[in-house]
Motif scaffolding. Structure first.
Motif, PDB file in Angstrom:
ATOM      1  N   ILE A   1       0.854  -1.180   0.000  1.00  0.00           N
ATOM      2  CA  ILE A   1       0.000   0.000   0.000  1.00  0.00           C
ATOM      3  C   ILE A   1       0.893   1.233   0.000  1.00  0.00           C
ATOM      4  N   LYS A   2       0.579   2.141  -0.885  1.00  0.00           N
ATOM      5  CA  LYS A   2       1.320   3.399  -0.922  1.00  0.00           C
ATOM      6  C   LYS A   2       0.994   4.196   0.338  1.00  0.00           C
ATOM      7  N   PRO A   3       1.939   5.035   0.782  1.00  0.00           N
ATOM      8  CA  PRO A   3       1.672   5.870   1.960  1.00  0.00           C
ATOM      9  C   PRO A   3       0.462   6.784   1.729  1.00  0.00           C
ATOM     10  N   LEU A   4      -0.275   7.032   2.788  1.00  0.00           N
ATOM     11  CA  LEU A   4      -1.458   7.890   2.707  1.00  0.00           C
ATOM     12  C   LEU A   4      -1.015   9.348   2.787  1.00  0.00           C
ATOM     13  N   THR A   5      -0.635   9.899   1.653  1.00  0.00           N
ATOM     14  CA  THR A   5      -0.039  11.238   1.602  1.00  0.00           C
ATOM     15  C   THR A   5      -1.049  12.353   1.352  1.00  0.00           C
TER      16      THR A   5
ATOM     17  N   SER B   1      -2.285   8.449  -3.464  1.00  0.00           N
ATOM     18  CA  SER B   1      -2.415   8.978  -4.823  1.00  0.00           C
ATOM     19  C   SER B   1      -3.029   7.992  -5.814  1.00  0.00           C
ATOM     20  N   ASP B   2      -3.330   6.766  -5.380  1.00  0.00           N
ATOM     21  CA  ASP B   2      -4.036   5.819  -6.247  1.00  0.00           C
ATOM     22  C   ASP B   2      -5.537   6.118  -6.298  1.00  0.00           C
ATOM     23  N   TRP B   3      -5.975   7.099  -5.527  1.00  0.00           N
ATOM     24  CA  TRP B   3      -7.387   7.449  -5.440  1.00  0.00           C
ATOM     25  C   TRP B   3      -7.587   8.891  -5.914  1.00  0.00           C
ATOM     26  N   VAL B   4      -8.745   9.152  -6.516  1.00  0.00           N
ATOM     27  CA  VAL B   4      -9.083  10.492  -7.003  1.00  0.00           C
ATOM     28  C   VAL B   4     -10.304  10.981  -6.225  1.00  0.00           C
ATOM     29  N   LEU B   5     -10.183  12.173  -5.648  1.00  0.00           N
ATOM     30  CA  LEU B   5     -11.267  12.752  -4.852  1.00  0.00           C
ATOM     31  C   LEU B   5     -12.154  13.619  -5.730  1.00  0.00           C
ATOM     32  N   GLU B   6     -13.450  13.382  -5.641  1.00  0.00           N
ATOM     33  CA  GLU B   6     -14.438  14.228  -6.307  1.00  0.00           C
ATOM     34  C   GLU B   6     -15.452  14.658  -5.255  1.00  0.00           C
ATOM     35  N   GLU B   7     -15.523  15.944  -5.021  1.00  0.00           N
ATOM     36  CA  GLU B   7     -16.481  16.466  -4.049  1.00  0.00           C
ATOM     37  C   GLU B   7     -17.779  16.754  -4.771  1.00  0.00           C
ATOM     38  N   SER B   8     -18.814  16.027  -4.415  1.00  0.00           N
ATOM     39  CA  SER B   8     -20.076  16.170  -5.138  1.00  0.00           C
ATOM     40  C   SER B   8     -21.042  17.111  -4.442  1.00  0.00           C
ATOM     41  N   GLY B   9     -21.267  16.866  -3.173  1.00  0.00           N
ATOM     42  CA  GLY B   9     -22.216  17.688  -2.443  1.00  0.00           C
ATOM     43  C   GLY B   9     -23.668  17.390  -2.772  1.00  0.00           C
ATOM     44  N   SER B  10     -23.930  16.505  -3.732  1.00  0.00           N
ATOM     45  CA  SER B  10     -25.320  16.213  -4.085  1.00  0.00           C
ATOM     46  C   SER B  10     -25.833  15.012  -3.302  1.00  0.00           C
TER      47      SER B  10
ATOM     48  N   LYS C   1      -7.529  -4.175   2.123  1.00  0.00           N
ATOM     49  CA  LYS C   1      -6.505  -3.761   3.081  1.00  0.00           C
ATOM     50  C   LYS C   1      -6.262  -2.252   2.973  1.00  0.00           C
ATOM     51  N   GLU C   2      -6.174  -1.764   1.757  1.00  0.00           N
ATOM     52  CA  GLU C   2      -5.963  -0.333   1.528  1.00  0.00           C
ATOM     53  C   GLU C   2      -7.184   0.474   1.976  1.00  0.00           C
ATOM     54  N   VAL C   3      -8.371  -0.020   1.684  1.00  0.00           N
ATOM     55  CA  VAL C   3      -9.606   0.668   2.080  1.00  0.00           C
ATOM     56  C   VAL C   3      -9.710   0.738   3.602  1.00  0.00           C
ATOM     57  N   ASP C   4      -9.424  -0.362   4.287  1.00  0.00           N
ATOM     58  CA  ASP C   4      -9.455  -0.355   5.752  1.00  0.00           C
ATOM     59  C   ASP C   4      -8.467   0.656   6.320  1.00  0.00           C
ATOM     60  N   GLU C   5      -7.295   0.747   5.697  1.00  0.00           N
ATOM     61  CA  GLU C   5      -6.298   1.709   6.166  1.00  0.00           C
ATOM     62  C   GLU C   5      -6.823   3.141   6.011  1.00  0.00           C
ATOM     63  N   ILE C   6      -7.464   3.424   4.878  1.00  0.00           N
ATOM     64  CA  ILE C   6      -8.038   4.758   4.654  1.00  0.00           C
ATOM     65  C   ILE C   6      -9.138   5.029   5.672  1.00  0.00           C
ATOM     66  N   ILE C   7     -10.058   4.097   5.829  1.00  0.00           N
ATOM     67  CA  ILE C   7     -11.198   4.298   6.729  1.00  0.00           C
ATOM     68  C   ILE C   7     -10.738   4.479   8.175  1.00  0.00           C
ATOM     69  N   ASN C   8      -9.684   3.791   8.570  1.00  0.00           N
ATOM     70  CA  ASN C   8      -9.183   3.927   9.939  1.00  0.00           C
ATOM     71  C   ASN C   8      -8.537   5.284  10.222  1.00  0.00           C
ATOM     72  N   THR C   9      -8.364   6.122   9.195  1.00  0.00           N
ATOM     73  CA  THR C   9      -7.845   7.470   9.418  1.00  0.00           C
ATOM     74  C   THR C   9      -8.979   8.490   9.596  1.00  0.00           C
ATOM     75  N   PHE C  10     -10.222   8.073   9.397  1.00  0.00           N
ATOM     76  CA  PHE C  10     -11.351   8.995   9.497  1.00  0.00           C
ATOM     77  C   PHE C  10     -11.446   9.583  10.902  1.00  0.00           C
ATOM     78  N   LYS C  11     -11.607  10.882  10.965  1.00  0.00           N
ATOM     79  CA  LYS C  11     -11.854  11.581  12.230  1.00  0.00           C
ATOM     80  C   LYS C  11     -13.069  12.470  12.023  1.00  0.00           C
ATOM     81  N   PHE C  12     -13.914  12.515  13.043  1.00  0.00           N
ATOM     82  CA  PHE C  12     -15.150  13.288  12.983  1.00  0.00           C
ATOM     83  C   PHE C  12     -15.160  14.315  14.093  1.00  0.00           C
ATOM     84  N   GLU C  13     -15.606  15.495  13.769  1.00  0.00           N
ATOM     85  CA  GLU C  13     -15.736  16.548  14.781  1.00  0.00           C
ATOM     86  C   GLU C  13     -16.786  16.113  15.796  1.00  0.00           C
TER      87      GLU C  13
END
Length: 173
Positions: free
Chosen positions: A25-29, A43-52, A160-172
């Motif tokens: 897994i590439k580092p979560l940069t 960087s293997d993922w592309v973010l698209e902010e939809s808001g819809s 494995k990569e998805v779990d790593e991303i999800i485990n970084t989620f923080k909520f106010e």
């Protein structure tokens, strides 16, 4: 005979090393922070902010899995005062486990100290099998739903990569 065995052993070793490198897994940069939610991804993922439709963002895997790109999305809605964690789970589970959907796993987990319901389901849609991983959280007056969707044949390759991303989620809170 022993020469052929040595050659085959070297080839097997090289293939093993190459396959291990591909699964690293590439580092979560990359970092996302907006409206009380933050997380990291690579960087293997592309973010698209939809808001819809209350979807805050879609995070697409750059590599196209056939004609479908694996994705993670976040749905945020105002929580009804009468809804507690158990009612929220029941509602999500009933929605996910519609006709011809297989429940592969469900459990209560923690994402950065927040209680979350995790469910993994599989469903055939238009001739393709899809696996859906969903986390449901209630934090203060909001209901958060993080969903990862993938063609089933690529799920194990990505989880494995998805779990790593999800485990970084923080909520106010």
């Amino acid at each position: 005979m022993s020469y052929n065995f040595k050659i085959l052993s070297i080839i097997f070793l090289c293939l093993t090393i190459l396959s291990c490198k591909e699964s690293e897994i590439k580092p979560l940069t990359e970092h996302y922070q907006k409206e009380g939610v933050e997380f990291n991804y690579n960087s293997d993922w592309v973010l698209e902010e939809s808001g819809s439709n209350n979807i805050s963002f879609l995070l697409f895997k750059k590599v196209n899995d056939d004609d479908f790109r694996a994705n993670i999305n976040l749905l945020v809605v105002q929580k009804e005062p009468s809804i507690d964690f158990e009612k929220h789970i029941s509602s999500n589970k009933n929605y996910l486990l519609l006709e011809k959907t297989k429940n592969l796993e469900e459990k209560i987990v923690s994402i950065n100290g927040n209680k979350a319901y995790r469910i993994v389901t599989e469903k055939n849609f238009e001739g393709n099998d899809y696996t859906l991983l969903q986390y449901s959280l209630l934090i203060r007056n909001k209901a958060y739903t993080i969903t990862f969707t993938s063609k089933s044949k690529y799920y194990k390759q990505n989880i494995k990569e998805v779990d790593e991303i999800i485990n970084t989620f923080k909520f106010e809170s």
